[in-house]
Design a protein around this motif. Structure first.
Motif, PDB file in Angstrom:
ATOM      1  N   ALA A   1       0.823  -1.200   0.000  1.00 37.01           N
ATOM      2  CA  ALA A   1       0.000   0.000   0.000  1.00 37.01           C
ATOM      3  C   ALA A   1       0.865   1.261   0.000  1.00 37.01           C
ATOM      4  CB  ALA A   1      -0.929  -0.002   1.207  1.00 37.01           C
ATOM      5  N   VAL A   2       1.838   1.308   0.888  1.00 36.07           N
ATOM      6  CA  VAL A   2       2.692   2.489   0.990  1.00 36.07           C
ATOM      7  C   VAL A   2       3.570   2.621  -0.252  1.00 36.07           C
ATOM      8  CG1 VAL A   2       4.556   3.556   2.305  1.00 36.07           C
ATOM      9  CG2 VAL A   2       2.637   2.505   3.495  1.00 36.07           C
ATOM     10  N   ALA A   3       4.073   1.496  -0.748  1.00 36.62           N
ATOM     11  CA  ALA A   3       4.861   1.539  -1.983  1.00 36.62           C
ATOM     12  C   ALA A   3       4.027   2.086  -3.133  1.00 36.62           C
ATOM     13  CB  ALA A   3       5.382   0.150  -2.324  1.00 36.62           C
ATOM     14  N   GLY A   4       2.777   1.685  -3.206  1.00 31.65           N
ATOM     15  CA  GLY A   4       1.897   2.177  -4.256  1.00 31.65           C
ATOM     16  C   GLY A   4       1.641   3.669  -4.150  1.00 31.65           C
ATOM     17  N   ILE A   5       1.476   4.177  -2.919  1.00 31.28           N
ATOM     18  CA  ILE A   5       1.257   5.611  -2.726  1.00 31.28           C
ATOM     19  C   ILE A   5       2.405   6.418  -3.320  1.00 31.28           C
ATOM     20  CG2 ILE A   5       1.124   7.440  -0.984  1.00 31.28           C
ATOM     21  CD1 ILE A   5      -0.333   5.426   0.834  1.00 31.28           C
ATOM     22  N   LEU A   6       3.621   6.032  -2.999  1.00 35.00           N
ATOM     23  CA  LEU A   6       4.793   6.794  -3.426  1.00 35.00           C
ATOM     24  C   LEU A   6       5.151   6.529  -4.882  1.00 35.00           C
ATOM     25  CD1 LEU A   6       7.020   6.347  -0.238  1.00 35.00           C
ATOM     26  CD2 LEU A   6       5.368   8.149  -0.757  1.00 35.00           C
ATOM     27  N   TYR A   7       5.157   5.258  -5.267  1.00 33.11           N
ATOM     28  CA  TYR A   7       5.574   4.876  -6.620  1.00 33.11           C
ATOM     29  C   TYR A   7       4.637   5.468  -7.672  1.00 33.11           C
ATOM     30  CZ  TYR A   7       6.436   1.736 -10.600  1.00 33.11           C
ATOM     31  OH  TYR A   7       6.711   1.216 -11.846  1.00 33.11           O
ATOM     32  N   ALA A   8       3.334   5.321  -7.455  1.00 32.67           N
ATOM     33  CA  ALA A   8       2.368   5.839  -8.440  1.00 32.67           C
ATOM     34  C   ALA A   8       2.382   7.362  -8.479  1.00 32.67           C
ATOM     35  CB  ALA A   8       0.968   5.326  -8.122  1.00 32.67           C
ATOM     36  N   ALA A   9       2.599   8.002  -7.325  1.00 30.40           N
ATOM     37  CA  ALA A   9       2.663   9.459  -7.309  1.00 30.40           C
ATOM     38  C   ALA A   9       3.864   9.963  -8.104  1.00 30.40           C
ATOM     39  CB  ALA A   9       2.728   9.962  -5.868  1.00 30.40           C
ATOM     40  N   LEU A  10       4.992   9.302  -7.953  1.00 33.31           N
ATOM     41  CA  LEU A  10       6.188   9.692  -8.711  1.00 33.31           C
ATOM     42  C   LEU A  10       5.977   9.486 -10.205  1.00 33.31           C
ATOM     43  CD1 LEU A  10       8.960   8.257  -6.357  1.00 33.31           C
ATOM     44  CD2 LEU A  10       8.463  10.673  -6.782  1.00 33.31           C
ATOM     45  N   LEU A  11       5.352   8.367 -10.574  1.00 31.19           N
ATOM     46  CA  LEU A  11       5.076   8.130 -11.986  1.00 31.19           C
ATOM     47  C   LEU A  11       4.080   9.155 -12.538  1.00 31.19           C
ATOM     48  CD1 LEU A  11       4.869   4.236 -12.217  1.00 31.19           C
ATOM     49  CD2 LEU A  11       6.681   5.724 -13.057  1.00 31.19           C
ATOM     50  N   ALA A  12       3.099   9.533 -11.725  1.00 32.41           N
ATOM     51  CA  ALA A  12       2.123  10.530 -12.172  1.00 32.41           C
ATOM     52  C   ALA A  12       2.817  11.846 -12.509  1.00 32.41           C
ATOM     53  CB  ALA A  12       1.059  10.751 -11.091  1.00 32.41           C
TER      54      ALA A  12
END
Length: 523
Positions: free
Chosen positions: A289-300
Motif C-alpha cells: 500500500a505504501v509503496a503504491g502511494i509513493l511509486y504511483a505518485a512519482l510516476l504521475a
C-alpha cells in the motif's frame, strides 16, 4: 418500504434497459441516450429511497431478497446491503447519469452509439449486483460478468491503443477471477466438512472455524483477485493503459467504481472470513500500500498524457484506502470506505473535465495546452476544484476521508502512516503542475494536428524542415449541458467536505461489525 425489492429492481432495470437500447433501430441514437439517462436517474432514485429505508441501528444486512438458484449446490440469488455496500450503490447512482450526460455529444466514427449506451446500462446492472450480493458464488458471477461490458467499452470505443488496453484489462481481471474461483470452491469444501452441506451464504461462512494454514491459502486466492482489481502495486499495470485508452465515460466508471470492488472485497470477504490470515499478511499488504502511494505518485509526476496521469493518481489513492483497511482500526477503516466514495466523486469529476478539455483541443498531451483559464474560466475553475479535491485540500470531500485514514492508522501503524504522508506532498505537485501547465501561462496558440495531409516544406529545397499542418486552439467555456453534468459532483465535493456525517452514520456500524468479525482488533 423495506419489503420492496430495491436491489433486485436496481439490477433488473438497467439490464432490461440495455437490451431495449441495443434493440433500437439504427439511427435512433438520441432515443438511446434519453432512455439511458432516464434509466440511470431511476436507479439513482431507487438508491436514495433504499438509503431512506435503511435502518442504521438495525440488522447488519437489510433490504434483502433471497430465492434458490442452484439448490443442489446451495447457491442462491441472495441480495442485501450493509452501510458499506449502500454508499457504493449511491456512488453508482450518481456517477452513471453523469457519465451518460458527459458522453452525450461523443462520436465514435464507424461505431454504434446505441451499442455504447447499451454497454453502459449493462455495466451499471453488473456493478450494482457485485456490491449487493450476499452469496459468494453470486458475487463471483457478477465480479466476472462486469468485465464483459467494460471490455467492449474500452475495446470498441476507446483510443488508438484500445484493443491492447482492453485485452490487457480483461486478461488481468480474468486471471485474478480464476484464482478467486479456486478459493471459492475451497471455501465451499470447508463449509461442507463443517456444516454437513456446502454453502456460499456469507453469514454462514463467516461462522466457520478455518485452520490458520487453510485460511492463508484461501485468503491469498481472494486477495490476488482483489489486489488486481484495486489495483495494488505490483498488480496495477493494466490500469494506466485502460484508463488512458477508455472513452471518458468508461474511464470514470473504471476508476470511480470498478476499482472499488477490490477494496470492497478486502473488507467484505478477506477480513471477516479469514481473520487470522488477514493479521498474518497485513504487514506485507501495508508495504504494498505504501509503496503504491509513493511509486504511483512519482510516476504521475512524469506523465505527459493527462488521462494516464489521472490513472496513476488513482493507484496512489488506493494505497491510502488499503492502508486504512489493513490498519485494523474502526476509525481508519471508516475513513477508507469514505475515501472510496470521495475518490469516485473527485477523480470522476477530474476525468470528466479532462475529457471536456480533450474534446476542445483534440489532444491528451499536457504540452498542447496553456492559458486555457483566460479563455474558459469556468472550465478552469472546475478543473482546479477537482484537482484540489484529489489532493485532499481541507474543505473538500477527500480531506475528511484521508484525515480519518491517517489518524486512525497512526496508533497501530505509525511507521507506515508517516511514510504515507509523503504521498500528500507528491499529490500536490502532480496535480498543481498539471493545472499550471494546462490552465495558466501563455496560451498554447496552436496544436499539432494529425491528418492525412502531406507535411509542408518550411523553406523549400532538399534541406527544408517539414512541419505538420496546424490549427488555432479554440477553447469555449462550459455550456449549459456540461454545467449540468459537473454541477452534481461539484456540489458533492463541497457538501461532503463540510458535512460528511450522513455517510459516516451509514458506514461506521458496518465497519464496526467487520472489526468484530476480525476479532475486535481496534488496537
Amino acid at each position: 418500504m423495506n419489503s420492496f425489492p430495491f436491489l433486485l429492481v436496481m439490477i433488473a432495470l438497467p439490464a432490461v434497459g440495455a437490451a431495449v437500447v441495443a434493440a433500437l433501430p439504427r439511427g435512433r441514437d438520441l432515443l438511446a441516450k434519453q432512455l439511458s439517462l432516464g434509466i440511470s436517474l431511476v436507479v439513482l432514485l431507487l438508491a436514495v429511497l433504499a438509503t431512506v429505508a435503511f435502518d442504521t441501528g438495525g440488522d447488519r444486512f437489510q433490504l434483502t431478497t433471497e430465492f434458490a438458484w442452484i439448490p443442489d449446490f446451495g447457491v442462491q440469488i441472495a441480495l442485501g446491503v450493509d452501510g458499506i455496500a449502500l454508499v457504493m450503490l449511491l456512488l453508482i447512482g450518481v456517477l452513471v447519469p453523469v457519465v451518460v450526460g458527459a458522453s452525450w455529444r461523443d462520436e465514435f466514427p464507424g461505431r454504434s452509439m446505441k451499442a455504447y449506451f447499451a454497454w453502459l446500462m449493462l455495466l451499471e446492472a453488473m456493478m450494482v449486483g457485485v456490491f449487493a450480493s450476499t452469496d459468494i458464488f453470486l458475487f463471483y458471477v457478477f465480479f466476472e460478468a462486469m468485465l464483459v461490458p467494460m471490455y467492449f467499452i474500452i475495446g470498441s470505443f476507446g483510443g488508438p491503443r484500445r484493443q491492447y488496453a482492453a485485452v490487457k484489462f480483461f486478461l488481468y481481471s480474468l486471471v485474478g477471477g480464476l484464482i478467486m474461483l479456486a478459493a471459492v470452491i475451497g471455501l465451499y469444501v470447508v463449509s461442507a466438512s463443517q456444516l454437513g452441506e456446502g454453502t456460499f451464504a456469507f453469514d454462514a461462512l463467516r461462522q466457520l472455524e478455518i485452520t490458520p494454514g487453510v485460511q492463508k491459502l484461501l485468503f491469498l486466492g481472494f486477495f490476488v483477485a482483489f489486489a488486481i482489481k484495486a489495483p495494488l502495486v505490483p498488480f496495477h499495470t493494466w490500469l494506466p493503459d485502460s484508463g488512458s485508452e477508455a472513452p471518458i465515460g468508461g474511464a470514470v466508471l473504471l476508476v470511480g467504481v470498478l476499482d472499488k470492488v477490490g477494496t470492497f472485497g478486502f473488507l467484505r470477504y478477506c477480513l471477516p472470513l479469514f481473520p487470522d490470515a488477514s493479521r498474518y499478511f497485513a504487514p506485507y499488504v501495508l508495504v504494498l500500500a505504501v509503496a503504491g502511494i509513493l511509486y504511483a505518485a512519482l510516476l504521475a509526476m512524469g506523465q505527459s498524457d493527462m488521462k494516464r496521469l489521472v490513472s496513476y493518481t488513482s493507484i496512489s489513492h488506493f494505497g491510502f484506502i488499503a492502508l486504512g483497511i489493513f490498519a485494523f482500526t474502526t476509525e481508519a477503516a471508516t475513513g477508507a470506505v469514505l475515501y472510496m466514495v470521495n475518490h469516485g466523486i473527485a477523480t470522476g469529476l477530474l476525468f470528466v473535465v479532462v475529457g471536456m478539455l480533450i474534446a476542445r483541443g483534440g489532444s491528451r498531451q499536457i504540452r498542447d495546452y496553456g492559458g486555457v483559464a483566460a479563455k474558459a474560466p469556468i472550465l478552469a475553475g472546475v478543473f482546479l476544484l477537482a484537482g484540489l479535491a484529489s489532493l485532499a485540500l481541507p474543505g473538500t470531500n477527500s480531506f475528511v476521508s484521508e484525515f480519518l485514514v491517517l489518524i486512525g492508522s497512526f496508533p497501530s501503524q505509525p511507521v507506515f502512516t508517516i511514510i504515507a504522508t509523503v504521498g500528500i506532498i507528491l499529490a500536490a505537485l502532480y496535480i498543481l503542475l498539471m493545472y499550471q501547465r494546462t490552465m495558466q501561462g501563455p496560451p498554447a496558440g496552436v496544436l499539432m494536428v494529425e491528418d492525412d495531409d502531406e507535411p509542408v516544406p518550411s523553406d523549400g529545397g532538399s534541406t527544408a524542415v517539414l512541419t505538420a499542418p496546424r490549427r488555432t486552439l479554440r477553447v469555449l467555456d462550459l455550456d449549459r449541458r456540461e454545467l449540468s453534468v459537473v454541477a452534481p459532483l461539484v456540489a458533492l465535493i463541497i457538501v461532503l467536505g463540510v458535512y460528511p456525517q450522513p455517510l459516516l452514520n451509514l458506514i461506521e456500524p458496518a465497519v464496526s461489525a467487520t472489526m468484530s468479525d476480525l476479532g475486535g482488533s481496534d488496537r
